[in-house]
Structure formats: structure tokens, C-alpha cells
Write an enzyme that holds these catalytic residues in place. Structure first.
Site, PDB file in Angstrom:
ATOM      1  N   GLU A   1       0.831  -1.200   0.000  1.00  0.00           N
ATOM      2  CA  GLU A   1       0.000   0.000   0.000  1.00  0.00           C
ATOM      3  C   GLU A   1       0.870   1.256   0.000  1.00  0.00           C
ATOM      4  O   GLU A   1       0.559   2.240  -0.665  1.00  0.00           O
ATOM      5  CB  GLU A   1      -0.917  -0.017   1.225  1.00  0.00           C
ATOM      6  CG  GLU A   1      -2.322   0.444   0.957  1.00  0.00           C
ATOM      7  CD  GLU A   1      -3.263   0.118   2.116  1.00  0.00           C
ATOM      8  OE1 GLU A   1      -4.031  -0.840   1.974  1.00  0.00           O
ATOM      9  OE2 GLU A   1      -3.230   0.810   3.150  1.00  0.00           O
TER      10      GLU A   1
ATOM     11  N   GLU B   1       2.204   1.744  -3.413  1.00  0.00           N
ATOM     12  CA  GLU B   1       1.140   2.278  -4.261  1.00  0.00           C
ATOM     13  C   GLU B   1       0.993   3.779  -4.026  1.00  0.00           C
ATOM     14  O   GLU B   1       0.855   4.563  -4.968  1.00  0.00           O
ATOM     15  CB  GLU B   1      -0.166   1.550  -3.950  1.00  0.00           C
ATOM     16  CG  GLU B   1      -1.243   1.802  -4.979  1.00  0.00           C
ATOM     17  CD  GLU B   1      -2.596   1.229  -4.563  1.00  0.00           C
ATOM     18  OE1 GLU B   1      -2.642   0.365  -3.659  1.00  0.00           O
ATOM     19  OE2 GLU B   1      -3.598   1.660  -5.143  1.00  0.00           O
TER      20      GLU B   1
ATOM     21  N   CYS C   1      -8.063  -2.073   4.212  1.00  0.00           N
ATOM     22  CA  CYS C   1      -7.925  -3.257   5.074  1.00  0.00           C
ATOM     23  C   CYS C   1      -9.239  -3.687   5.680  1.00  0.00           C
ATOM     24  O   CYS C   1      -9.401  -4.835   6.058  1.00  0.00           O
ATOM     25  CB  CYS C   1      -6.965  -2.977   6.221  1.00  0.00           C
ATOM     26  SG  CYS C   1      -5.405  -2.352   5.676  1.00  0.00           S
TER      27      CYS C   1
ATOM     28  N   SER D   1      -7.067   2.117  -2.148  1.00  0.00           N
ATOM     29  CA  SER D   1      -5.872   1.360  -2.488  1.00  0.00           C
ATOM     30  C   SER D   1      -6.322   0.030  -3.080  1.00  0.00           C
ATOM     31  O   SER D   1      -7.289  -0.569  -2.617  1.00  0.00           O
ATOM     32  CB  SER D   1      -5.059   1.120  -1.214  1.00  0.00           C
ATOM     33  OG  SER D   1      -4.182   0.050  -1.432  1.00  0.00           O
TER      34      SER D   1
ATOM     35  N   LYS E   1     -15.341  -9.901   7.537  1.00  0.00           N
ATOM     36  CA  LYS E   1     -14.324 -10.755   6.918  1.00  0.00           C
ATOM     37  C   LYS E   1     -14.938 -12.030   6.360  1.00  0.00           C
ATOM     38  O   LYS E   1     -14.401 -12.636   5.453  1.00  0.00           O
ATOM     39  CB  LYS E   1     -13.249 -11.116   7.947  1.00  0.00           C
ATOM     40  CG  LYS E   1     -12.375  -9.953   8.363  1.00  0.00           C
ATOM     41  CD  LYS E   1     -11.321  -9.641   7.328  1.00  0.00           C
ATOM     42  CE  LYS E   1     -10.445  -8.479   7.769  1.00  0.00           C
ATOM     43  NZ  LYS E   1      -9.679  -7.924   6.645  1.00  0.00           N
TER      44      LYS E   1
ATOM     45  N   GLU F   1     -16.048 -10.968   3.115  1.00  0.00           N
ATOM     46  CA  GLU F   1     -14.908 -10.702   2.237  1.00  0.00           C
ATOM     47  C   GLU F   1     -14.342 -12.001   1.674  1.00  0.00           C
ATOM     48  O   GLU F   1     -14.036 -12.089   0.489  1.00  0.00           O
ATOM     49  CB  GLU F   1     -13.823  -9.945   3.009  1.00  0.00           C
ATOM     50  CG  GLU F   1     -12.694  -9.488   2.115  1.00  0.00           C
ATOM     51  CD  GLU F   1     -11.552  -8.861   2.898  1.00  0.00           C
ATOM     52  OE1 GLU F   1     -11.331  -9.250   4.055  1.00  0.00           O
ATOM     53  OE2 GLU F   1     -10.883  -7.972   2.341  1.00  0.00           O
TER      54      GLU F   1
ATOM     55  N   GLU G   1     -14.333 -12.489  -6.330  1.00  0.00           N
ATOM     56  CA  GLU G   1     -13.039 -12.146  -6.935  1.00  0.00           C
ATOM     57  C   GLU G   1     -11.851 -12.601  -6.083  1.00  0.00           C
ATOM     58  O   GLU G   1     -10.708 -12.510  -6.517  1.00  0.00           O
ATOM     59  CB  GLU G   1     -12.960 -10.637  -7.207  1.00  0.00           C
ATOM     60  CG  GLU G   1     -12.955  -9.747  -5.978  1.00  0.00           C
ATOM     61  CD  GLU G   1     -14.352  -9.270  -5.569  1.00  0.00           C
ATOM     62  OE1 GLU G   1     -15.326  -9.990  -5.855  1.00  0.00           O
ATOM     63  OE2 GLU G   1     -14.449  -8.195  -4.951  1.00  0.00           O
TER      64      GLU G   1
ATOM     65  N   CYS H   1     -10.268  -2.346  14.541  1.00  0.00           N
ATOM     66  CA  CYS H   1     -10.598  -3.784  14.602  1.00  0.00           C
ATOM     67  C   CYS H   1     -10.863  -4.264  16.011  1.00  0.00           C
ATOM     68  O   CYS H   1     -11.622  -5.200  16.208  1.00  0.00           O
ATOM     69  CB  CYS H   1      -9.457  -4.595  14.012  1.00  0.00           C
ATOM     70  SG  CYS H   1      -9.058  -4.115  12.349  1.00  0.00           S
TER      71      CYS H   1
END
Lengths: 642, 174
Positions: free
Chosen positions: A313, A316, A340, A360, A399, A402, A407, A570
Site C-alpha cells: 500500500e 502504491e 484493510c 488502495s 471478513k 470478504e 473475486e 478492529c
């Protein structure tokens, strides 16, 4: 007013209970925060004007039971469990919603109050279907404890024997069982006020009232971001996470499967709470042993890919800045947003799809690890990736969504097979007959080993930014982070304020490290620039920041902004132990920062395994072709109209 | 130019929202206007209104389901609400109800197949001295007898000229 018949004026002839309340002037009423003396259960208490009766009582150790009240949420006063008797008032008052503005005489457990409370709880139970034994919240249920505390011994107003609503299992993350709902509206206040997502709201009227999504659609079809904050605040088992423990056990029991687990930093700081420990007791190394004893073949540290995230990241970001500042490319989307937090990612996809280019493209640490386990690790260990079951222990319900994104299959397989929450892990550990605090300590497994302190602090709000800054300072400025910040603790990005802005002037630049030489010729273009970064947690705050960026406010001048969907980051995630309060979250944060301090290596770019990985596997360096294939992703503009 | 019904609704909502303002307090007037015009509030309208007032669609859904006079689903052109509280009960609302049900062939809470009539119970409308009381859309009828039910229904039907009915059906099919 007086009881002497002689003094009674015509206006006073109404029954005593209907006469207006006598308002006495509190002392120093003009001063802000003037103090008022109230008498609660015979105890004189001085509190600032406007304090609610509940707050006043709590401050002085008088317990008033509550159900709909939650420290994180606004006052609702809907459940009436907290009623108290106020002298001179006919009706009982909900103490959580009664601000003290005059001296009052309050009694918290008169027969009238006790009877009312008992009836209220009986009434709640008359609509609450469910067997406590089979409930995930057994022994951690606020309704259950109230029933116990107030001596419910039979169902005065009946008890449903059959479920009335179908369970909504549609979402990967959150399961809604409205049979257990007691209409306290905590989830509504969480979803609308705390997170500003707006998925749940009370619909219909009176006895038909129920909590519904828009048009009563299944949760998977609405704009739910899966943050799970509603789960953390639900007093009963009406909202739970989608629990894959049976599948995980099946994989463990299957001898042909190689089951790996990666553990995020926040569950370590929270899981102790499920075993009766004080909030903020880190259990990192005890948990490693417990997981191995449960039957997981390898225990890895998600912080390793947190470090990798920083490199990817961060690279990037430097590339975007290079394009914008040197190549004067105006199409570059700045500020760059962290990616994240899966709840935050889905929030963006729904509510700000036009700003997705700012995200990102780096995957979250969980998904990076998933992709690496089924490629790099499988190759290195000579295991067929189709036999690897990759489990992730996360403080997060999003999560679960996710890892089921279509993908997320860049390894050729489902990168992460199952996402477990801290609560589910605690259940599995107990199921294996293990008392976590008694476990001996053990370290993480090779080849990824123990990560750095920078990876650990990903769990707290501001952590990603702090980790990124530590590395940027060293890689770009060529000075040690300790030279600028004491012990490399970048205090300005820490804390629990909703949004934070930090500026870091780059006075000098160092030589370009070898890995970046392919990407940028030198750092001279950054000399004299000021790196502006922002930190934000909770999607309600994120909304403020995004609107500020749209209106060209101070956040639009930022280069890099960290967003976390959950309040506190988190560590306050939707998969963490219940309950959650600001104090509990602060204790967990303290545990995380303490773990960071105890690490020998505290900067992501100093993690030797990362560079080994770039040498052996991701051979074309950060943001190179291979890493783009495995470690980066793209987003779906979902929009908010359904 | 062919305009889809959604585009038409979209434009009408824009006008309505500009007129009523973009504060939360504008929610009720907007919803009432949409309800008046279309007979129900379609989910696209709820989302669009929510967007304009910076609230969540689910909050609009909550309001629409809360009020009896707002509806999420298409209902009849004429909504007949009969009072069921005690004085109307004693004044003989049961016979009126039975007459309505036989005449329209539907039960309370239902809508006729041709989408002309909806039957609903209502609670007190303050006409206790003149019960049984009944509301047809915004018009109230007092001292309703089974005989008058026939007259009232006939009056409603006569107001639906073939032309008017066509328009109504089109709107409901949108």
C-alpha cells in the site's frame, strides 16, 4: 404548596398527583454545569445539571438495571426496565431518559418499582421465542440475566411456543433471528446513528412493530456493510454472526486436509474476555498453543501480511504521489484510502462508488495471506493447495463476507475458506476442553514466523497509519523513526477521536532503497513536501471525511487516509467478545500497544521474511506483476439503490 | 419522446422535493403528496426521497409502514374505512360490515381484483354520536346503514367514468 387546608388555593384543588411539580431553584443555576443535589435511596448526591438519573446512580454505585440503554448509543428509553420512583410524581420514570434539572427524591427499589420491572421483563419474555440452551448468547444474554436477577419464575403473560418469523440466514456475516428480538432498538441506533449505514429500523406500529430492513428484504440484498456492530450491541441472540465452526471442525477432523489458521491482532487482545479475564489481557502465545491443540496444523500471524500490506500500500501511495507530483498526471486519485477493513470497503461500494478510484487496490491482510498460503506456502511445503483449508481468526464479521467475494480466488482456489470471529474461536477452544489462560506459551509457525510491532497495531484505529509512517520515515527520509518520535510511537495518530489529521514535513530525503529503484529514480521530488495523513474510524465519521473531501475541505488536501469501519478500529470489531463499551475498547487498545512495545522488530520494512518473500516469490517487487495478481484486487460499484 | 414511468416519477419527485424542502420535516408532506397522487408509495420513491432528505430509505420505510394512511403497495381507488370502536359497534357496525363484504366480495384488509375498493378497519374518528361512521378516501359518512352502503358504493362507481378508470389503472400498473 402545602397540605394545610387553609392554604389551598383554587388551582390546588386538583388531586395531589395531578398538581404541577414544584421546581426548586438549583444552586448557581446560571453557571454551566451547575450542581444539583438529588437524593437516591436516601443518599444525597451532587451531580451536574442535566445528568440522567441512571448516570447519577451509577456514579455512586447504585445499580439500576437497563436493557435498551447502551454507553455507545443515544438515549432511547423504550424498554422501561430502568424505571424508578420519583417522590411527588404519579408515574414511574425511565431513569436512563430523565435528566436531573431540579432536586429530586428518587427511590430505585420500592415495591411498585420492583413489581413494574418484573412485569416488564415478563412482557418482554412473552414475545421472546427461543430456548436458552441452544442460543449462542447462553450465559452472555442481558435478557437472561435480567430474568434471573428479577426472579422470573414463571411466564406470567405466556411464552411463545413456536417461532413466529423465519430466520434470515441470507448474509455471509450477520444472522437475524427476529423471534428473539425484544425491540430495544439498539441495533437501529447502532446502524443509523453510530454507523450511519441505515439498514435496520423499526417498522409497523404498536404490537405489530418489528425491526425490518428496507422493504423487509433479506440482509444480503440490502446495503448492509456486515460490520457486525449490531451483533455486539444486541442484548439477546437476535443478531449473531454466521457461524462456520462446524465446517471448520469437519476440516480439522479430515486427515487429508491441511488446516492452517491465521490470527489477527485484535482477537488476541479480546479473547481472554470470553474466559473471564479482564478486558485488555493479551493471549497471543497461549492462543497459539490452544489452536494447535484444537487440531490446526499451522498457526500463522496475520500481522505478517499486515507488514506486507504496508509495503504494497505504501508503494502504491508513493507511485500515486510520483505520478501526481512529477509526471503531473491529473487523473491520479488522491488521497489514497486504506482498504484493510472489509466493512469500510463495502460501505464505499454502496455509498460512495464514485470515489472507488481512491481506494488502495491492495487486498486486506487476511486475503493477502489467503492468496499466499495456497500459492507460496503450498509450493514451499509441497502440499497440494486443494487440500489446504485456510481459516482466518478475525475480530470481524465482514471478513466472512470478504472471504466469500467471488473475486477473492487469485490463488486458483478460494483464498480464505472460512472466517471465524473471536467469539466463535473461544467457543471452539472451550469445545476442545481447553481453558485458554492455562495454556503454555508458544510461537507462530514457520515460514512466516512472528511479525513486527507495526503489524500488531493494525488492530487499533490509527495503527495502519502509524505503521505506514514508521516505514515511510525510514525508507524515504533516511532517518530512524526513533529520531523523530520517541520509541517510534507516533502518538498523534493514536487515540479515539473520530477523525484525526497529522502532518509530517519531509525535510530531508535519503537514498532510494534497492527494491524501489525500478519504480522511482530518487526521492528529491519529495524534499520539502509535507505528507498529510488522516485517520478515521466508524463509518459515521468516514461519511464526514468523505463529504469533507467532496466539498474540498481539509481532508481533500490529505495524501493518505486510514479508514476503519468499526468504532475503535478492529479491536471494536463486530466479531469481538460482547459486551463492548468505550472502556473495554480502550483496554484492548492498551493491550495491543503493549504488545507492539514488547516486539524487537517494530517496523514493517524490517521484517526479514517480507524481503525473503520478495526475493523468492514476488520476484518483481512491490506492486509488481505477481504481487498485482495475488495481492491486489478491484472493487464493485454497488450503489445504494436496491 | 418516450418517457419511462420511473423517469416521470423521478421528475415529479424533484419538483415535489424542491417545493417541500430538503429537511427531515419535509418527509410527511412529500409522502402524503405521493400517496395522494399514486395511491401508494413505490420503493423507488422511498429511496429517492430518502436520498433528497439525507436520511436512510429504511427510515422512510419505517414511516410509511407506521401510518395507516400511507401504503407501500397499491390499494384500491376507494379506500373504505369503517370504525370498529365501541359506540359504532353498538350502533350496528357489524351489519354495515357484512353488507360491505357481500357487496364487494372481499374481506376487511383486502382489495378488490379490479383495484377499485379496499376495505379496512379504522379506530375512532370522533363521530361517536353519529355512528356507525365510515370514511371513503377523505369523505366521511355517518349513521351508515346497510341500505346506505349500496348508495355510497354506487356513488363511488359512478365517479369512475371509463376514462377516469383507465388513468387509474395505468397509474397502478406503473
Amino acid at each position: 404548596m402545602t397540605d394545610n387546608p387553609k392554604d389551598i388555593k383554587s388551582s390546588d384543588r386538583a388531586p395531589k398527583a395531578q398538581r404541577g411539580q414544584v421546581v426548586q431553584k438549583p444552586d448557581g443555576v446560571d453557571a454551566i454545569g451547575a450542581k444539583i443535589t438529588v437524593n437516591i435511596d436516601g443518599q444525597d448526591i451532587k451531580v451536574p445539571m442535566g445528568t440522567t438519573i441512571l448516570e447519577a446512580a451509577r456514579k455512586f454505585g447504585i445499580r439500576i438495571p437497563t436493557l435498551c440503554h447502551h454507553d455507545d448509543l443515544c438515549v432511547a428509553g423504550v424498554c422501561r426496565v430502568c424505571v424508578v420512583e420519583i417522590e411527588g410524581q404519579r408515574a414511574l420514570q425511565a431513569s436512563c431518559a430523565y435528566p436531573i434539572t431540579s432536586p429530586l427524591k428518587i427511590k430505585t427499589h420500592t415495591p411498585q418499582v420492583r413489581r413494574a420491572r418484573r412485569h416488564i421483563i415478563d412482557l418482554l419474555l412473552s414475545k421472546h421465542y427461543g430456548e436458552c440452551y441452544t442460543c449462542f448468547r447462553n450465559n452472555n444474554c442481558e435478557l437472561q440475566s435480567l430474568a434471573k436477577e428479577y426472579g422470573v419464575d414463571f411466564f406470567r403473560f405466556g411464552h411463545p411456543e413456536k417461532p413466529m418469523y423465519e430466520k434470515d440466514n441470507s448474509s455471509y456475516a450477520v444472522v437475524r433471528d427476529m423471534n428473539k428480538c425484544v425491540l430495544c432498538r439498539r441495533c437501529v441506533r447502532t446502524c443509523i446513528d453510530l454507523q450511519e449505514v441505515g439498514v435496520l429500523e423499526a417498522a409497523h406500529r404498536s404490537s405489530d412493530t418489528r425491526i425490518e430492513t428496507f422493504l423487509d428484504k433479506p440482509l444480503s440484498d440490502v446495503v448492509c456493510i456486515n460490520c457486525g456492530q449490531c451483533i455486539n450491541r444486541c442484548p439477546t441472540g437476535a443478531l449473531t454472526a454466521n457461524d462456520p465452526t462446524d465446517e471448520v471442525w469437519a476440516a480439522i477432523d479430515d486427515p487429508t486436509k491441511h488446516v492452517t489458521i491465521q490470527t489477527a491482532p485484535s482477537p488476541r487482545a479480546g479473547i481472554g474476555e470470553c474466559f473471564g479475564l479482564e478486558p485488555g489481557t493479551p493471549m497471543t502465545f497461549e492462543m497459539n498453543t490452544a489452536l494447535r491443540r484444537c487440531g490446526f496444523d499451522k498457526v500463522f500471524d496475520t500481522n505478517f501480511t499486515a507488514d506486507l500490506t504496508i509495503i504494497e500500500e505504501g508503494t502504491e501511495l508513493l507511485l500515486r504521489l510520483y505520478k501526481a507530483l512529477v509526471e503531473k498526471d491529473e487523473t491520479v486519485a488522491l488521497p489514497q484510502f486504506t482498504s484493510c477493513s472489509p466493512g469500510w470497503v463495502k460501505f464505499m461500494e454502496h455509498f460512495y462508488p464514485e470515489m472507488l478510484p481512491n481506494m488502495s487496490s491492495a487486498k486486506s491482510p487476511q486475503q493477502m495471506f489467503g492468496a499466499l498460503i495456497k500459492t507460496f506456502y503450498a509450493e514451499q511445503q509441497g502440499i497440494d493447495p486443494s487440500n489446504i483449508v485456510s481459516v482466518a481468526l478475525m475480530p470481524c464479521s465482514a471478513k466472512k463476507f470478504e472471504c466469500n467475494r467471488p473475486e477473492m480466488t487469485d490463488s486458483g482456489f478460494k483464498d480464505v475458506d472460512y472466517g471465524l470471529t473471536t467469539r466463535e474461536m473461544a467457543k471452539m477452544i472451550s469445545e476442545a476442553g481447553i481453558h485458554l489462560p492455562d495454556m503454555p506459551k508458544s510461537d507462530f509457525d514457520a515460514p512466516f514466523g512472528t511479525a513486527t510491532g507495526s503489524g500488531v497495531i493494525f488492530g487499533a484505529t490509527g495503527g495502519v497509519m502509524e505503521a505506514a509512517l514508521r516505514s515511510v520515515i525510514e525508507l524515504v527520509c533516511g532517518v530512524r523513526a526513533e529520531d523523530l518520535f520517541e520509541h517510534a510511537n507516533i502518538i498523534p495518530v493514536r487515540g479515539f477521536e473520530g477523525t484525526r489529521l497529522v502532518e509530517l514535513p519531509i525535510e530531508n530525503v535519503g537514498p532510494v532503497p534497492d527494491v524501489f529503484k525500478k519504480l522511482v529514480p530518487n526521492w528529491d521530488w519529495l524534499k520539502g513536501a509535507t505528507l498529510k495523513v488522516g485517520v478515521c474510524h466508524g463509518t459515521a465519521n468516514a461519511k464526514k471525511v468523505l463529504d469533507d473531501i467532496k466539498n474540498g475541505g481539509e481532508f481533500s488536501k490529505c495524501h493518505f487516509i486510514e479508514f476503519m469501519a468499526c468504532p475503535g478500529g478492529c479491536l471494536g470489531g463486530g466479531g469481538q467478545p460482547i459486551p463492548t463499551t468505550p472502556e473495554i475498547r480502550a483496554a484492548r487498545a492498551e493491550a495491543i500497544y503493549a504488545e507492539d512495545r514488547s516486539y524487537g522488530v517494530r517496523k514493517s520494512h524490517e521484517n526479514p521474511v517480507i524481503w525473503e518473500l520478495y526475493e523468492k516469490f514476488l520476484t518483481d517487487g512491490p506492486c509488481g506483476h505477481i504481487s498485482h495478481k495475488l495481492l491486489h484486487t478491484q472493487y464493485t460499484a454497488r450503489g445504494k439503490y436496491i | 419522446m418516450l418517457v419511462s414511468n420511473r423517469n416521470r416519477l423521478d421528475r415529479e419527485l424533484d419538483v415535489l422535493i424542491d417545493k417541500c424542502g430538503r429537511q427531515r420535516t419535509a418527509l410527511m408532506p412529500i409522502l402524503q403528496a405521493v400517496q395522494r397522487k399514486y395511491g401508494f408509495i413505490r420503493n423507488f420513491a422511498m429511496q429517492k426521497i430518502a436520498d433528497a432528505l439525507s436520511i436512510h430509505p429504511v427510515e422512510v420505510h419505517g414511516v410509511v409502514t407506521f401510518y395507516s394512511f400511507l401504503s407501500e403497495k397499491p390499494r384500491g381507488r376507494f379506500i373504505i374505512r369503517l370504525c370498529r370502536t365501541i359506540s359504532c359497534e353498538m350502533a350496528g357496525k357489524d351489519r354495515v360490515a357484512a353488507q360491505l363484504e357481500t357487496e364487494l366480495g372481499i374481506k376487511f384488509g383486502e382489495t378488490t381484483v379490479d383495484k377499485r375498493f379496499t376495505l379496512e378497519w379504522a379506530n375512532c374518528m370522533g363521530l361517536c354520536d353519529q355512528g356507525p361512521a365510515m370514511l371513503v378516501n377523505d369523505t366521511h359518512y355517518t349513521r351508515v346503514t346497510p341500505q346506505r352502503v349500496l348508495e355510497i358504493l354506487e356513488e363511488c362507481r359512478s365517479r369512475l367514468s371509463p376514462h377516469a378508470m383507465q388513468g387509474a389503472e395505468e397509474e397502478h400498473l406503473v
